[in-house]
Enzyme design. Structure first.
Site, PDB file in Angstrom:
ATOM      1  N   GLU A 194      -6.461  10.050   8.768  1.00 49.83           N
ATOM      2  CA  GLU A 194      -5.295   9.345   9.317  1.00 49.83           C
ATOM      3  C   GLU A 194      -4.026  10.201   9.175  1.00 49.83           C
ATOM      4  O   GLU A 194      -3.010   9.763   8.658  1.00 49.83           O
ATOM      5  CB  GLU A 194      -5.129   7.963   8.684  1.00 49.83           C
ATOM      6  CG  GLU A 194      -6.261   7.023   9.096  1.00 49.83           C
ATOM      7  CD  GLU A 194      -6.061   5.568   8.663  1.00 49.83           C
ATOM      8  OE1 GLU A 194      -5.316   5.323   7.700  1.00 49.83           O
ATOM      9  OE2 GLU A 194      -6.657   4.685   9.305  1.00 49.83           O
ATOM     10  N   GLU A 292     -13.018   4.388  12.071  1.00 44.61           N
ATOM     11  CA  GLU A 292     -12.940   3.227  11.173  1.00 44.61           C
ATOM     12  C   GLU A 292     -12.680   1.978  11.988  1.00 44.61           C
ATOM     13  O   GLU A 292     -11.756   1.960  12.809  1.00 44.61           O
ATOM     14  CB  GLU A 292     -11.778   3.358  10.181  1.00 44.61           C
ATOM     15  CG  GLU A 292     -11.902   4.480   9.188  1.00 44.61           C
ATOM     16  CD  GLU A 292     -10.740   4.485   8.182  1.00 44.61           C
ATOM     17  OE1 GLU A 292     -10.012   3.485   8.080  1.00 44.61           O
ATOM     18  OE2 GLU A 292     -10.576   5.521   7.519  1.00 44.61           O
TER      19      GLU A 292
END
Ligand code: CA
Length: 428
Positions: A194, A292
């Site tokens: 991320e 995810e």
């Protein structure tokens, strides 16, 4: 059906009266399995998936959970290695996060599974033994890396930028070589987690790009067949992914896969997700995927540590139920398939991060989380992450988003990976 639930609830009371951990393991969550057997699950076929479409899970916390005494079962209620159960449900890829050094000076783990390279090796070997590939997800941090924090590992804190580049390359290469030596089938490596606006302590995209390339070079030298993935989030922010992809291109970053997180209650519509990923794939010739995702099957908290969803202000676009959860996963698979052949697949995040004990035994749970690192953070993480972990350390914030019930029995929704191939209609 109703009378069965009442019987089970009565059993819960009896079992909790006994108060043993094994008694707990037979009680509370079983009602969710009885609520909806796998046969009763409706799954609309996902069209256009590649033949090796990734149906992945991130089970990074699994070793810490097992060390905490958590047990997992197969659909028949027999104890079974969770990796076998996952494989049987159609899962073909396992993702594991890697932190450089998630421990304090006295070897007390920061929690969140205490996921260092050694944990990744244990998990990778079990994935390989069950015929599943591994995605090694390097955070290049000693604890959680996400849009809010990209803190450099302790050991790299005072290095020059050039020295940090060398460390990032060396750590990646040595870790991968250790995994390869163990016979682990690494299919993909994530260089950062991320990294939407920062990476390993850097916020300048020119420097971030150089660091990405150091990780990428280590992967290429290990094995040219391993895919290099970069991972970003907040696809719902207008223009974000086109800006990032353009910047990576301008800075000549060597990567194969543009990966996104996608949580339905945070990250906008699936139509938008599909559209922004397809734009990156079409413009830059990259593969795309969801690294995810997860969804709630119950609003209940299983372990006494508050869950991330549902919360006020969030939009939950599916019913909070086992069927709603299956629909959510199926639709993310569909959104990725809609990007075309560039769409690699989907990873479900932490489908097995279930309670180490019932919420009625919160104090006991706290001791277990501290001892085995099976909560999202332990008190020992305060030295590294005082603002977040230091204040809010505790257990699982996603036990109600697992694909296993609170006692380790697979929920019918776990079968969505398999059912999405053909579609599944409830049997009468
Ligand atoms: Ca919880």
């Amino acid at each position: 059906m109703k009378s069965r639930i009442i019987v089970l609830l009565a059993a819960v009371i009896v079992w909790s009266g006994i108060g043993s951990s094994t008694g707990y393991a037979a009680a509370e969550g079983e009602k969710y399995v009885s609520e909806l057997q796998a046969n009763n699950l409706f799954v609309k076929k996902v069209a256009g998936m590649n033949k090796d479409f990734i149906k992945g899970v991130d089970v990074s916390s699994i070793i810490a959970l097992e060390n905490s005494g958590v047990t997992f079962y197969n659909a028949s209620g027999k104890r079974q290695d969770i990796f076998t159960t996952l494989k049987q449900a159609g899962v073909n890829y396992v993702r594991v996060r890697i932190w450089n050094d998630p421990y304090n000076a006295y070897s007390n783990g920061y929690g969140g599974g205490n996921n260092d390279v050694q944990k990744a090796i244990q998990i990778g070997k079990r994935a390989t033994a069950n015929g599943m590939k591994l995605l090694a997800d390097f955070h290049y941090s000693d604890f959680w890396a996400d849009p809010a924090k990209q803190k450099v590992p302790k050991a790299w804190a005072n290095l020059s930028f050039e020295a940090k580049k060398a460390k990032l390359y060396g750590f990646t290469k040595q870790s991968l070589q250790a995994m390869v030596k163990e016979g682990i089938d690494i299919g993909m490596v994530q260089v950062g987690n991320e990294t939407t606006g920062a990476f390993a302590g850097e916020t300048d995209w020119k420097k971030m790009s150089q660091l990405f390339n150091e990780g990428s070079r280590a992967v290429r030298e290990t094995n040219r067949d391993i895919l290099v993935a970069l991972h970003f989030t907040n696809p719902e922010t207008s223009g974000r992914y086109s800006y990032i992809a353009e910047t990576l291109n301008k800075n000549k970053v060597d990567y194969d896969v543009f990966a996104s997180s996608y949580y339905p209650f945070w990250h906008g519509t699936l139509h938008n997700l599909s559209s922004v990923l397809k734009a990156v794939a079409d413009t830059y010739g990259k593969k795309v995927m969801v690294a995810e995702t997860s969804y709630t099957y119950t609003a209940e908290d299983g372990d006494g540590h508050e869950n991330t969803a549902p919360k006020s202000g969030q939009t939950l676009p599916y019913p909070i139920s086992v069927q709603g959860q299956a629909n959510a996963v199926r639709d993310v698979m569909d959104a990725v398939a809609k990007t075309g052949t560039a769409g690699l697949g989907v990873f479900y995040w932490e489908p097995a991060w279930i309670p180490v004990g019932p919420k009625t035994q919160l104090e006991k749970n706290k001791t277990i989380w501290e001892t085995y690192g099976s909560g999202w953070a332990s008190s020992y993480a305060a030295e590294y992450d005082p603002e977040d972990a230091g204040k809010w350390y505790g257990g699982s914030a996603v036990d109600n988003q697992a694909l296993f019930d609170f006692n380790g029995h697979p929920l019918p929704s776990l079968q969505v990976f398999k059912y999405a191939e053909t579609g599944h209609i409830p049997k009468k």
